[in-house]
Design an enzyme around this catalytic site. Structure first.
Site, PDB file in Angstrom:
ATOM      1  N   LYS A 294       5.418   5.066   7.989  1.00  0.00           N
ATOM      2  CA  LYS A 294       5.193   5.338   6.563  1.00  0.00           C
ATOM      3  C   LYS A 294       3.999   6.279   6.457  1.00  0.00           C
ATOM      4  O   LYS A 294       2.914   5.979   6.965  1.00  0.00           O
ATOM      5  CB  LYS A 294       4.898   4.030   5.829  1.00  0.00           C
ATOM      6  CG  LYS A 294       4.480   4.220   4.372  1.00  0.00           C
ATOM      7  CD  LYS A 294       4.337   2.882   3.667  1.00  0.00           C
ATOM      8  CE  LYS A 294       3.769   3.061   2.266  1.00  0.00           C
ATOM      9  NZ  LYS A 294       3.784   1.817   1.489  1.00  0.00           N
TER      10      LYS A 294
HETATM   11  C1  R5P Z   1       0.181   1.491   1.826  1.00  0.00           C
HETATM   12  O1  R5P Z   1      -0.371   1.975   2.674  1.00  0.00           O
HETATM   13  C2  R5P Z   1       0.154   0.060   1.542  1.00  0.00           C
HETATM   14  O2  R5P Z   1       1.266  -0.559   2.098  1.00  0.00           O
HETATM   15  C3  R5P Z   1       0.006  -0.171   0.093  1.00  0.00           C
HETATM   16  O3  R5P Z   1      -0.426  -1.439  -0.220  1.00  0.00           O
HETATM   17  C4  R5P Z   1       1.189   0.145  -0.735  1.00  0.00           C
HETATM   18  O4  R5P Z   1       2.335   0.319  -0.004  1.00  0.00           O
HETATM   19  C5  R5P Z   1       0.905   1.351  -1.543  1.00  0.00           C
HETATM   20  O5  R5P Z   1       1.984   1.694  -2.344  1.00  0.00           O
HETATM   21  P1  R5P Z   1       1.801   2.800  -3.474  1.00  0.00           P
HETATM   22  O6  R5P Z   1       0.695   3.707  -3.012  1.00  0.00           O
HETATM   23  O7  R5P Z   1       3.109   3.502  -3.567  1.00  0.00           O
HETATM   24  O8  R5P Z   1       1.441   2.085  -4.721  1.00  0.00           O
END
Ligand code: R5P
Length: 294
Positions: free
Chosen positions: A205
């Protein structure tokens, strides 16, 4: 370790050529894995489109209650029809997600900091493999801090998790962390994604960036793109479209879904891009039609 003197700049990414070891299995770089791994990966990546819509609601692991996620028990189930994978913590999933939801689970297993810290880069593995298997996780997610203070310990966390997960054919999702002082350039993302893939993660990711195609080409396993801070819906859909066009095999968005006024419609619009080849403009039209006059 390779000698750093006289290093040549890497530039030959062959971005027009397909990945060389694809053969029959639909997930990049995973053709040589065993049946159990492939089954988990097929629960994550749709065998028809090859892609996935992940919904990230793991923010509480360091942010506590987050705007839009105050009631996980209400917010998350509403989105089931539009998403493929639920990315959360074991506490959130066990307490708020019905086990008959039929969704794939990406279980966050690294933790150890909170937003009260200045340096978030020091984590531990908070969930062991036995409990991840009990949760029937299709993959386990480890945050990885390349270039930050906590780099060594996070690579240790990642490696230990991969060693444990490989014993039970559970894929590992390596999450590229970006600290407030860290660059968000293709140079950094090429470095971070490649290191994590070479450690043995099956999915990465990371964030979208300029020259994203080269980041994808240089990473031998599938990349899913993180959402980041809440954007206007039109911009978030463009981010999703550019990511898929650039070779991402999915989106793993949180705030751009759950902080949208129309979160379900937004998730469906992203789904159209990920699985049905919609452009960002088509997805925006779909989104506007879906919310009607609301
Ligand atoms: C990302 O690195 C972490 O998993 C976060 O807690 C989360 O996935 C962030 O998601 P978003 O930035 O799309 O709100």
């Amino acid at each position: 370790m390779a000698d750093k003197d006289g290093l040549k700049v890497a530039k030959d990414y062959h971005i027009d050529e397909d990945f060389g070891n694809q053969k029959a299995f639909h997930v990049k770089g995973c053709n040589n894995l065993d049946w159990g791994m492939k089954k988990h990966l097929s629960n994550i990546f749709d065998p028809k489109s090859g892609n996935t819509v992940m919904f990230a609601f793991d923010h509480g692991y360091f942010m506590g209650s987050t705007a839009g996620l105050e009631r996980l028990d209400l917010v998350v189930p509403k989105l089931f029809p539009a998403v493929d994978v639920l990315m959360g913590t074991r506490g959130a999933i066990r307490s708020c997600i019905p086990p008959n939801c039929g969704k794939s689970i990406a279980l966050r297993v690294s933790s150890g900091s909170s937003m009260l810290n200045d340096d978030l880069s020091h984590e531990v593995i908070a969930v062991d493999m036995e409990d991840s298997i009990r949760m029937n996780a299709d993959c386990v997610a480890v945050q990885t801090f390349i270039g930050a203070d906590g780099q060594l310990s996070s690579i240790d966390n990642l490696s230990r998790t991969i060693n444990a997960a490989n014993r039970y054919s559970v894929p590992v999702l390596g999450v590229v962390a970006v600290g407030k002082d860290m660059e968000r350039t293709d140079r950094f993302f090429k470095l971070a994604t490649r290191i994590i893939a070479e450690m043995g993660a099956s999915i990465i990711k990371t964030y979208y960036c300029d020259n994203f195609e080269e980041v994808v080409a240089a990473c031998p396993v599938p990349i899913v793109v993180a959402g980041g801070k809440k954007l206007p819906e039109e911009e978030a859909l463009t981010l999703a479209y550019r990511s898929i066009q650039g070779g991402a095999k999915g989106l793993d968005m949180g705030r751009n879904i759950f902080q949208s006024e129309h979160s379900l419609e937004m998730a469906f619009a992203i789904r159209k891009i990920v699985h049905e080849g919609f452009t960002d403009k088509e997805a925006l039209e779909f989104y506007k039609d879906s919310i009607g006059g609301r």
